[in-house]
Scaffold this active site. Structure first.
Site, mmCIF file in Angstrom:
data_model
loop_
_atom_site.group_PDB
_atom_site.id
_atom_site.type_symbol
_atom_site.label_atom_id
_atom_site.label_comp_id
_atom_site.label_asym_id
_atom_site.label_seq_id
_atom_site.Cartn_x
_atom_site.Cartn_y
_atom_site.Cartn_z
ATOM 1 N N GLY A 313 0.830 -1.199 0.000
ATOM 2 C CA GLY A 313 0.000 0.000 0.000
ATOM 3 C C GLY A 313 0.865 1.248 0.000
ATOM 4 O O GLY A 313 1.973 1.248 -0.532
ATOM 5 N N GLU A 314 0.344 2.316 0.582
ATOM 6 C CA GLU A 314 1.046 3.602 0.701
ATOM 7 C C GLU A 314 1.230 4.311 -0.642
ATOM 8 O O GLU A 314 1.768 5.405 -0.684
ATOM 9 C CB GLU A 314 2.431 3.440 1.357
ATOM 10 C CG GLU A 314 2.414 2.820 2.728
ATOM 11 C CD GLU A 314 3.819 2.629 3.312
ATOM 12 O OE1 GLU A 314 4.811 3.117 2.706
ATOM 13 O OE2 GLU A 314 3.936 1.991 4.368
ATOM 14 N N GLY A 315 0.836 3.692 -1.752
ATOM 15 C CA GLY A 315 1.135 4.257 -3.061
ATOM 16 C C GLY A 315 2.475 3.804 -3.606
ATOM 17 O O GLY A 315 2.953 4.322 -4.626
#
Length: 346
Positions: A313-315
C-alpha cells in the site's frame, strides 16, 4: 447521486500521435506498453509533446471501527497513527521511493483516531476519528461520505493549481483491506470469500475468520445499498472515500492518474461506478499480492505495468512504476524519427 464532469479522451490528435510513435527509429510496436502509455498521455493532454509536471502522490490515512471489536487485522489500530508519524519523519517505503523518483508526497489525515501536532507535511482533512463499526451500523453517514468526497476533490484541485498534472494515491489505515474487500464484493458482484486476503499478514485461519465477519456485514447491509454513495458510506473508510473523490476530480481536470494496489483500486471501483470516463485517465501501476486485486483488474480490463509481489500500500506501486511512465513520455518527445536521423524505413 454525486455528479462529475469527466470528458472522454479526445481523438483529435490520436492519429498524429500514433504516427509520431510509429515513425520513431524503431520497428513499429517494439517499445510495447510504453507506446500505449505515450498515446494515452498524449490524448489526456491533447498534445503531441505531453509533459509530466510536478508528479505527486497523496497518501490518505484513516481508521476503521471494525478493528476495535473484530479480528480482521493482526495489527492494532494505533499503528495507523504511528505510520502517519513515520511518513512525516520520512521513514516509510513511500518516502524512499518518492525521494528516489522526485515525486511530491502529501500526507492527509482523512480520519485517523488520533490528534496530530501541526506539521507542514500533513494536510488535516479529518472527517471523524475513524469510521463506525460496519458489523453493527454503517461506517459513516451519507453527509460524512459526501464531505469526504468533496475534501478529496478540493485537495486535487489545489495540487492542480500548483502545476501537478500527474497524480497517484496511497493509503494507510489498519483494517482497510476489509473495507476494500466489501467494496469489491459490491461493485464486482463477487462473493466476499473471493475478495478477502491476508491484508497485513493474517494466516489462513485468520483469513477465514475475516471472511466470515465480512460476510455477516454484507448480510446486514446489502438490502439498504442502492447506489455507489450508499456502498461507500456503508463499507468505506474516510481515506477510501477521499481517494474516490480525488480520482474523479483528477480525471475532470485531465490529469494522469497512477493507480496503486488493492485499496486504491477499491476506491476506483466506486469512482468508475459514478463515472466510467475516469478509467480513461488511469494507468494501472502493478498487480498486488492481495488476491482480490487481480480480480479487480480483470473486472476493469486493466493491464498493470508491474507484477512484483507488492502488497504494502502507501502508493508504493505507483512510485516504483513512475519511471516507466516517464520513459514513455521521454521517448515520445526525445527519440529521433527515421527522417530526422536519415535512416531508411523498412
Amino acid at each position: 447521486m454525486y455528479s462529475t464532469e469527466i470528458t472522454p479522451l479526445s481523438d483529435t490528435l490520436k492519429t498524429a500521435l500514433q504516427d509520431k510513435i510509429d515513425f520513431k527509429t524503431k520497428p513499429i510496436g517494439s517499445l510495447g506498453v510504453l507506446e500505449e502509455i505515450a498515446l494515452q498521455i498524449g490524448q489526456i493532454q491533447n498534445s503531441l509533446t505531453p509533459t509530466l509536471s510536478k508528479p505527486s502522490i497523496v497518501v490518505f490515512a484513516g481508521d476503521h471501527g471494525i478493528v476495535k471489536s473484530n479480528p480482521v487485522s493482526p495489527y492494532p489500530q494505533e499503528v495507523t497513527q504511528q505510520m502517519v508519524l513515520n511518513f512525516l519523519n520520512n521513514g516509510a517505503a513511500i518516502n524512499v521511493f518518492c525521494n528516489q523518483n522526485d515525486i511530491n508526497l502529501k500526507i492527509v489525515d482523512a480520519g485517523v483516531n488520533a490528534d496530530f501536532e501541526p506539521n507542514i507535511n500533513l494536510i488535516s482533512a479529518k472527517i471523524a476519528k475513524g469510521t463506525k463499526d460496519y458489523s453493527i451500523e454503517k461506517a459513516m453517514t451519507t453527509a460524512e461520505c459526501l464531505s469526504a468526497l468533496d475534501k478529496g476533490k478540493k485537495l486535487v484541485t489545489e495540487l492542480h493549481k500548483q502545476g501537478t498534472n500527474t497524480i497517484g494515491f496511497g493509503e494507510m489505515g489498519i483494517g482497510n483491506t476489509s473495507s476494500a474487500s466489501l467494496l469489491m464484493s459490491y461493485f464486482t458482484n463477487t462473493s466476499i470469500k473471493n475478495c478477502v486476503g491476508k491484508g497485513t499478514g493474517l494466516d489462513a485461519s485468520g483469513v477465514l475468520k475475516k471472511a466470515e465477519i465480512l460476510r455477516k456485514a454484507v448480510d446486514l447491509h446489502q438490502k439498504n445499498i442502492q447506489n455507489p454513495i450508499d456502498a461507500l458510506a456503508t463499507f468505506g473508510g474516510f481515506e477510501i472515500v477521499m481517494m474516490c473523490g480525488a480520482m474523479l476530480e483528477a480525471a475532470s481536470l485531465k490529469m494522469t492518474i497512477l493507480v496503486d494496489g488493492f485499496i486504491v483500486t477499491s476506491a476506483l471501483l466506486a469512482a468508475q461506478a459514478i463515472d466510467k470516463n475516469v478509467l480513461e485517465y488511469c494507468i494501472f501501476c502493478h498487480t498486488s499480492g492481495e488476491q482480490g486485486h487481480q480480480k479487480m483488474l480483470q473486472f476493469l480490463k486493466a493491464k498493470p505495468l508491474l507484477n512484483i509481489g507488492l502488497r504494502l500500500g502507501e502508493g508504493t506501486g505507483s512510485a516504483i512504476a513512475f519511471p516507466i511512465v516517464k520513459a514513455a513520455v521521454s521517448f515520445l518527445n526525445e527519440m529521433a524519427t527515421f527522417k530526422s536521423a536519415n535512416i531508411s524505413e523498412g
